[in-house]
Design an enzyme around this catalytic site. Structure first.
Site, PDB file in Angstrom:
ATOM      1  N   HIS A 125       0.665  -1.158  -0.076  1.00 16.46           N
ATOM      2  CA  HIS A 125       0.034   0.054   0.064  1.00 16.46           C
ATOM      3  C   HIS A 125       0.738   1.423   0.062  1.00 16.46           C
ATOM      4  CE1 HIS A 125      -3.115   2.682   0.963  1.00 16.46           C
ATOM      5  NE2 HIS A 125      -3.919   1.619   0.678  1.00 16.46           N
TER       6      HIS A 125
ATOM      7  N   ASP B 142      -8.110  -5.231   0.015  1.00 11.69           N
ATOM      8  CA  ASP B 142      -8.372  -6.221  -1.127  1.00 11.69           C
ATOM      9  C   ASP B 142      -8.018  -7.424  -1.069  1.00 11.69           C
ATOM     10  OD1 ASP B 142      -9.620  -4.362  -2.919  1.00 11.69           O
ATOM     11  OD2 ASP B 142      -7.784  -3.625  -3.271  1.00 11.69           O
TER      12      ASP B 142
HETATM   13  N1  ACO Z   1       3.926  -7.817  -4.547  1.00  9.57           N
HETATM   14  C1  ACO Z   1       5.657  -7.905  -4.936  1.00  9.57           C
HETATM   15  N2  ACO Z   1       6.529  -6.965  -4.763  1.00  9.57           N
HETATM   16  C2  ACO Z   1       5.585  -5.695  -4.471  1.00  9.57           C
HETATM   17  C3  ACO Z   1       4.304  -5.460  -4.422  1.00  9.57           C
HETATM   18  C4  ACO Z   1       3.591  -6.856  -4.626  1.00  9.57           C
HETATM   19  N3  ACO Z   1       2.206  -6.610  -4.340  1.00  9.57           N
HETATM   20  N4  ACO Z   1       3.899  -4.277  -3.911  1.00  9.57           N
HETATM   21  C5  ACO Z   1       5.043  -3.354  -4.033  1.00  9.57           C
HETATM   22  N5  ACO Z   1       6.060  -4.518  -4.450  1.00  9.57           N
HETATM   23  C6  ACO Z   1       7.644  -4.054  -4.493  1.00  9.57           C
HETATM   24  C7  ACO Z   1       7.761  -3.336  -5.499  1.00  9.57           C
HETATM   25  O1  ACO Z   1       8.359  -3.883  -6.324  1.00  9.57           O
HETATM   26  C8  ACO Z   1       9.155  -2.340  -5.142  1.00  9.57           C
HETATM   27  O2  ACO Z   1      10.300  -3.202  -4.971  1.00  9.57           O
HETATM   28  P1  ACO Z   1      11.631  -2.222  -5.103  1.00  9.57           P
HETATM   29  O3  ACO Z   1      11.667  -1.280  -4.042  1.00  9.57           O
HETATM   30  O4  ACO Z   1      12.611  -3.459  -5.047  1.00  9.57           O
HETATM   31  O5  ACO Z   1      11.670  -1.826  -6.611  1.00  9.57           O
HETATM   32  C9  ACO Z   1       8.555  -2.083  -3.572  1.00  9.57           C
HETATM   33  O6  ACO Z   1       7.721  -2.910  -3.276  1.00  9.57           O
HETATM   34  C10 ACO Z   1       7.596  -0.803  -3.584  1.00  9.57           C
HETATM   35  O7  ACO Z   1       6.530  -0.977  -4.461  1.00  9.57           O
HETATM   36  P2  ACO Z   1       6.014   0.413  -5.320  1.00  9.57           P
HETATM   37  O8  ACO Z   1       5.367  -0.126  -6.186  1.00  9.57           O
HETATM   38  O9  ACO Z   1       6.950   1.398  -5.474  1.00  9.57           O
HETATM   39  O10 ACO Z   1       5.034   0.947  -4.212  1.00  9.57           O
HETATM   40  P3  ACO Z   1       3.772   1.930  -4.578  1.00  9.57           P
HETATM   41  O11 ACO Z   1       3.392   2.598  -3.401  1.00  9.57           O
HETATM   42  O12 ACO Z   1       4.068   2.735  -5.922  1.00  9.57           O
HETATM   43  O13 ACO Z   1       2.523   1.103  -4.757  1.00  9.57           O
HETATM   44  C11 ACO Z   1       0.764  -0.512  -4.697  1.00  9.57           C
HETATM   45  C12 ACO Z   1       1.458   0.519  -3.987  1.00  9.57           C
HETATM   46  C13 ACO Z   1       0.242  -0.128  -6.173  1.00  9.57           C
HETATM   47  C14 ACO Z   1      -0.569  -0.872  -3.859  1.00  9.57           C
HETATM   48  C15 ACO Z   1       1.504  -1.797  -4.856  1.00  9.57           C
HETATM   49  O14 ACO Z   1       2.034  -2.242  -3.522  1.00  9.57           O
HETATM   50  C16 ACO Z   1       0.773  -3.008  -5.698  1.00  9.57           C
HETATM   51  O15 ACO Z   1       1.173  -3.163  -6.943  1.00  9.57           O
HETATM   52  N6  ACO Z   1       0.121  -3.846  -4.894  1.00  9.57           N
HETATM   53  C17 ACO Z   1      -0.613  -4.845  -5.666  1.00  9.57           C
HETATM   54  C18 ACO Z   1      -1.849  -4.459  -6.366  1.00  9.57           C
HETATM   55  C19 ACO Z   1      -2.813  -4.196  -5.033  1.00  9.57           C
HETATM   56  O16 ACO Z   1      -3.250  -4.829  -3.932  1.00  9.57           O
HETATM   57  N7  ACO Z   1      -3.626  -2.950  -5.155  1.00  9.57           N
HETATM   58  C20 ACO Z   1      -4.554  -2.416  -4.182  1.00  9.57           C
HETATM   59  C21 ACO Z   1      -3.978  -1.381  -3.016  1.00  9.57           C
HETATM   60  S1  ACO Z   1      -5.231  -1.052  -2.082  1.00  9.57           S
HETATM   61  C22 ACO Z   1      -6.623  -0.234  -2.810  1.00  9.57           C
HETATM   62  O17 ACO Z   1      -6.134   0.688  -3.715  1.00  9.57           O
HETATM   63  C23 ACO Z   1      -7.555  -0.229  -2.274  1.00  9.57           C
END
Ligand code: ACO
Length: 424
Positions: free
Chosen positions: A302, A359
């Protein structure tokens, strides 16, 4: 608090600091470009406050979420979705008389204009209900044009909350080829939605109180989440003074993406995929850690919560309760728990502060309640609706509001002369 000081190209600029009611600190850069020529650069807006808002407070480090000051845990357990709608739209909890009036007014606006039914006929049967919802909501503005009169705006707000569940249920009925079921005024908001979704003309339908209560709680948990992607979209579109329906329709489109509200559908599809593959979660954990795989653990991570998502904690408990109250078992819940256990002890997830989000468990509950997977994100939209409306309304009434118009840092070609096609 004193001003912040910026040193840029040998000059010093004083930037005012603003502090929120929970001591959140913001550096006001609204005059930065005018005085220094520079802009604030923040792709993804992770450090940018786009507004001052009195609606929702989140502390991501401590896992706090409050609507209008009330903790989500109390609202989820003790309130109702309709009461929370009132709270969001009016800024205070209703007394009994206000609650009854609000509830009755909502009940009297649930019917769709009969001409709108014709739109449903044009959609292909397998069309995603989120596509139908975003276009039907914007279509409402053709039937209920906007005026600047606050009374007329309030009436459109009521219409939108009342009709949204009818639109959602009709979108579902269309997708399975069943006749539309009209709203019933003797049922609660949530009970009526279930009736329109699941009743068929040939048989009487009884709303299950267990399902009604569980769904009501799920809707409350989704009501608002301050300036997330879809809410910022609603504000962005609304900042051009686009009408309520058009602004909310844009929010629906933003919510649909798998990184936002679309994640609930993707979580369930992921769990089903792991189950069909023999239930070996460790393989999928390895894939999630390998960036080249393109696979993310859906329902994890998140932008704001970096310790736990309080909604996910409530939902994890609720998933157990709902399944046992309904006398159901779901192997996907075991897979979800297994994935969570591994992730919470895995350095990749721990070091990146990746925890289950709202979610992760909601889809398992929707499934137990009989909601089809395609409708999961529509359920999220139904819950988020009063939050979007409150944010749109707050923005429209904010005298300091200007059209949202971010800047950019240009990295393209310098000026060059056009060469005609025969000389290239
Ligand atoms: N699985 C694996 N790795 C992940 C995940 C995941 N679900 N989420 C983040 N990471 C990793 C990224 O690859 C990144 O790694 P790095 O630092 O080595 O490059 C690090 O964790 C940070 O991730 P970001 O994508 O920069 O975080 P951001 O804040 O931009 O994204 C998000 C947040 C979009 C929720 C992301 O965690 C994600 O894609 N999660 C899966 C989709 C999801 O569950 N979305 C619902 C969110 S809640 C809502 O909207 C109601």
């Amino acid at each position: 608090m004193s001003n912040a000081t910026l040193n840029l190209n040998g000059k010093t600029y004083e930037l005012p600091v603003i502090v929120g009611s929970e001591n959140e600190v913001g550096v006001n850069v609204t005059k930065l470009r005018g005085t220094s020529g520079a802009i604030a650069y923040d792709p993804g807006y992770g450090n940018t406050g786009s507004c001052q808002s009195a609606i929702t407070f989140i502390n991501g480090e401590e896992g706090i979420l409050r609507y209008r000051g009330y903790p989500i845990e109390q609202l989820a357990k003790q309130s109702s979705f309709v009461e929370v709608c009132y709270l969001m739209v009016n800024g205070k909890l209703p007394n009994q008389a206000e609650y009854e009036t609000f509830k009755n007014t909502l009940t009297r606006h649930t019917l769709l204009h009969e001409d709108m039914k014709k739109f449903f006929e044009g959609y292909p049967r397998g069309g995603h209900p989120m596509a139908v919802m975003s276009s039907m909501v914007t279509s409402l503005s053709a039937f209920y044009p906007e005026s600047d009169d606050p009374e007329a705006i309030n009436l459109n707000i009521i219409r939108l909350i009342a009709k949204f569940k009818t639109l959602a249920a009709f979108a579902y009925k269309k997708s399975i080829g069943q006749p539309y079921i009209y709203p019933r005024n003797d049922l609660s908001y949530t009970g009526d939605f279930l009736h329109m979704m699941f009743a068929v003309p040939a048989e009487p339908y009884e709303v299950s109180p267990i399902i009604e209560k569980a769904l009501d709680m799920l809707l409350i948990l989704h009501v608002d989440h301050e300036q997330n992607c879809s809410t910022s979209t609603v504000r962005m579109v609304g900042s051009s003074q686009a009408n309520l329906f058009a602004s909310i329709s844009a929010g629906i489109s933003a919510l649909w993406g798998p990184l936002h509200g679309g994640a609930n559908q993707k979580v369930l599809e992921m769990l089903e995929m792991i189950q069909a593959d023999g239930g070996d979660y460790s393989k999928y954990m390895d894939m999630a850690k390998d960036k080249s795989s393109g696979f993310r653990l859906m329902g994890f991570g998140h932008r704001v919560y970096k310790n736990f998502d309080p909604r996910a904690l409530i939902l994890k408990e609720a998933a157990d309760d709902v399944l046992s109250e309904l006398g159901k078992e779901d192997p996907l819940l075991d897979i979800a728990r297994g994935l969570e256990d591994i992730a919470l002890n895995d350095d990749y997830f721990v070091s990146r502060k990746l925890y289950p989000n709202v979610d992760f468990y909601s889809g398992i509950i929707y499934r137990a309640l009989g909601i089809p997977v395609d409708m999961f994100t529509v359920m999220f939209a139904l819950g988020r609706l009063p939050g979007w409306i409150a944010q749109w309304h707050e923005m429209r009434n904010d005298p300091s509001m200007r059209i949202n118009r971010p800047r950019q840092i240009y990295i393209g070609e310098g000026a060059r002369d056009y060469v005609s096609i025969d000389k290239r």
